[in-house]
Design a protein around this motif. Structure first.
Motif, short mmCIF file in Angstrom:
data_model
loop_
_atom_site.label_atom_id
_atom_site.label_comp_id
_atom_site.label_asym_id
_atom_site.label_seq_id
_atom_site.Cartn_x
_atom_site.Cartn_y
_atom_site.Cartn_z
N PHE A 117 121.18 58.13 -53.31
CA PHE A 117 121.88 59.40 -53.50
C PHE A 117 121.19 60.59 -52.86
CE2 PHE A 117 124.13 57.61 -57.38
CZ PHE A 117 125.32 57.51 -56.72
N LEU A 118 119.87 60.56 -52.74
CA LEU A 118 119.16 61.74 -52.24
C LEU A 118 118.85 61.67 -50.74
CD1 LEU A 118 116.72 62.47 -55.17
CD2 LEU A 118 118.88 63.57 -54.65
N PHE A 119 118.55 60.49 -50.21
CA PHE A 119 118.10 60.42 -48.83
C PHE A 119 119.13 59.87 -47.86
CE2 PHE A 119 114.02 60.29 -51.18
CZ PHE A 119 113.57 61.52 -50.75
N LEU A 120 119.98 58.98 -48.27
CA LEU A 120 120.97 58.44 -47.34
C LEU A 120 121.96 59.48 -46.83
CD1 LEU A 120 121.78 54.81 -48.46
CD2 LEU A 120 120.43 55.59 -46.55
N PRO A 121 122.43 60.45 -47.65
CA PRO A 121 123.29 61.49 -47.07
C PRO A 121 122.60 62.32 -45.99
CG PRO A 121 123.52 61.48 -49.44
CD PRO A 121 122.40 60.55 -49.11
N LYS A 122 121.31 62.56 -46.15
CA LYS A 122 120.57 63.32 -45.13
C LYS A 122 120.42 62.50 -43.85
CE LYS A 122 118.02 65.95 -48.51
NZ LYS A 122 119.02 65.71 -49.50
N ILE A 123 120.13 61.23 -44.00
CA ILE A 123 120.01 60.37 -42.82
C ILE A 123 121.35 60.27 -42.10
CG2 ILE A 123 119.56 58.00 -42.07
CD1 ILE A 123 117.45 57.88 -44.30
N TYR A 124 122.43 60.17 -42.88
CA TYR A 124 123.77 60.14 -42.28
C TYR A 124 124.05 61.44 -41.53
CZ TYR A 124 128.81 60.14 -41.84
OH TYR A 124 130.07 60.22 -41.35
N ALA A 125 123.70 62.58 -42.13
CA ALA A 125 123.95 63.87 -41.50
C ALA A 125 123.13 64.02 -40.22
CB ALA A 125 123.63 65.00 -42.46
N ILE A 126 121.90 63.58 -40.25
CA ILE A 126 121.05 63.68 -39.06
C ILE A 126 121.57 62.78 -37.95
CG2 ILE A 126 118.76 63.14 -38.15
CD1 ILE A 126 117.66 63.93 -40.91
N ARG A 127 122.00 61.61 -38.32
CA ARG A 127 122.36 60.60 -37.32
C ARG A 127 123.78 60.76 -36.79
NH1 ARG A 127 120.49 57.60 -33.55
NH2 ARG A 127 121.36 55.54 -33.45
N TYR A 128 124.75 61.08 -37.65
CA TYR A 128 126.15 60.97 -37.25
C TYR A 128 126.94 62.29 -37.22
CZ TYR A 128 125.31 56.02 -37.84
OH TYR A 128 124.80 54.76 -37.72
N VAL A 129 126.46 63.36 -37.85
CA VAL A 129 127.22 64.60 -37.89
C VAL A 129 126.86 65.44 -36.67
CG1 VAL A 129 127.64 66.73 -39.18
CG2 VAL A 129 127.42 64.57 -40.38
N ASP A 130 127.86 65.83 -35.92
CA ASP A 130 127.66 66.65 -34.74
C ASP A 130 127.43 68.10 -35.17
OD1 ASP A 130 127.52 67.33 -32.09
OD2 ASP A 130 129.70 67.47 -31.82
N THR A 144 127.51 93.49 -48.75
CA THR A 144 127.68 93.00 -47.39
C THR A 144 128.36 91.65 -47.37
OG1 THR A 144 125.54 91.90 -47.41
CG2 THR A 144 125.59 94.18 -46.58
N THR A 145 128.69 91.23 -46.17
CA THR A 145 129.21 89.88 -45.96
C THR A 145 128.22 89.16 -45.06
OG1 THR A 145 131.48 90.62 -46.12
CG2 THR A 145 131.10 88.51 -45.00
N HIS A 146 127.71 88.03 -45.55
CA HIS A 146 126.74 87.25 -44.80
C HIS A 146 127.46 86.08 -44.15
CE1 HIS A 146 123.42 89.36 -46.67
NE2 HIS A 146 124.03 89.19 -47.83
N THR A 147 127.18 85.86 -42.89
CA THR A 147 127.74 84.71 -42.18
C THR A 147 126.61 83.74 -41.90
OG1 THR A 147 129.39 86.09 -41.15
CG2 THR A 147 128.99 83.92 -40.17
N VAL A 148 126.79 82.52 -42.34
CA VAL A 148 125.81 81.48 -42.11
C VAL A 148 126.44 80.47 -41.18
CG1 VAL A 148 124.39 79.70 -43.14
CG2 VAL A 148 124.80 81.82 -44.37
N SER A 149 125.85 80.29 -40.03
CA SER A 149 126.36 79.32 -39.07
C SER A 149 125.63 78.02 -39.27
CB SER A 149 126.13 79.83 -37.65
OG SER A 149 126.57 78.86 -36.75
N GLY A 150 126.35 76.95 -39.42
CA GLY A 150 125.74 75.64 -39.59
C GLY A 150 125.63 75.27 -41.06
N SER A 151 124.84 74.29 -41.30
CA SER A 151 124.69 73.75 -42.63
C SER A 151 123.25 73.87 -43.06
CB SER A 151 125.13 72.28 -42.63
OG SER A 151 124.85 71.70 -43.85
N THR A 152 123.03 73.95 -44.36
CA THR A 152 121.66 73.99 -44.85
C THR A 152 120.99 72.64 -44.75
OG1 THR A 152 122.46 73.56 -47.08
CG2 THR A 152 122.10 75.86 -46.44
N ASN A 153 121.77 71.58 -44.53
CA ASN A 153 121.21 70.24 -44.43
C ASN A 153 120.88 69.86 -43.00
OD1 ASN A 153 121.38 69.81 -47.12
ND2 ASN A 153 123.42 68.93 -47.03
N ARG A 154 121.20 70.70 -42.03
CA ARG A 154 120.98 70.36 -40.63
C ARG A 154 119.49 70.38 -40.33
NH1 ARG A 154 123.53 74.00 -36.15
NH2 ARG A 154 121.64 75.19 -36.50
#
Length: 167
Positions: A117-130, A144-154
């Motif tokens: 549950f903790l590490f496989l989603p990160k490995i999947y995100a690193i390996r397969y998410v563009d 204010t309005t903050h814009t965050v580009s990308g994901s915190t898991n990238r």
């Protein structure tokens, strides 16, 4: 740690020999830990798991950028289920070898679930998410309005062309 040390000093474990059937030539040598001593060690871990479950429940409705809370909550809830099944079977087991086997299986299952549950989603995100396919999330506050580009898991360095706006 202080509680565990105090309980260890007050209720020192000893060794005991048991022979389940008098006619068999099998004698089990095991650690005879008193119930208060064992309960203190289990209670410390149970308090930590319950605190994690409470915080995981409180953070379940955070925005999508903080999606770690659902993986943490699934890990904690599964840990609670494993330990709720383990404790009664451990105390009702008649032989010491069965108790050791139950403890080993419960720990292996618990740690396997944590890895899944903790590490496989990160490995999947690193390996397969563009990285270009990641959505842009906006947080609206009163000022204010903050814009965050990308994901915190990238994982990886930020592109120099993309401005980084920290909080």
């Amino acid at each position: 740690i202080v509680l565990c040390l105090v309980m260890y000093i007050l209720f020192k474990p000893t060794s005991k020999k048991t022979q389940a059937v008098r006619t068999e030539k099998v004698v089990e040598l095991s650690c005879d830990m008193t119930l208060p001593g064992l309960a203190s060690f289990l209670a410390y871990n149970l308090v930590l798991v319950c605190a994690c479950a409470m915080f995981a429940f409180k953070t379940r409705k955070l925005p999508d950028n903080f999606n770690e809370s659902r993986f943490i909550s699934m890990t904690v809830y599964t840990t609670l289920v494993i330990w709720l099944a383990f404790i009664p079977t451990y105390f009702t087991a008649s032989r010491e070898i069965i108790r050791g086997l139950l403890l080993s299986v419960a720990l292996l299952l618990n740690h396997t679930v944590a890895v899944l549950f903790l590490f496989l989603p990160k490995i999947y995100a690193i390996r397969y998410v563009d990285p270009e396919c990641v959505d842009i999330h906006r947080f609206h506050t009163a000022e204010t309005t903050h814009t965050v580009s990308g994901s915190t898991n990238r994982v990886g360095a930020l592109n120099s062309a993309t401005p980084h706006r920290g909080f």
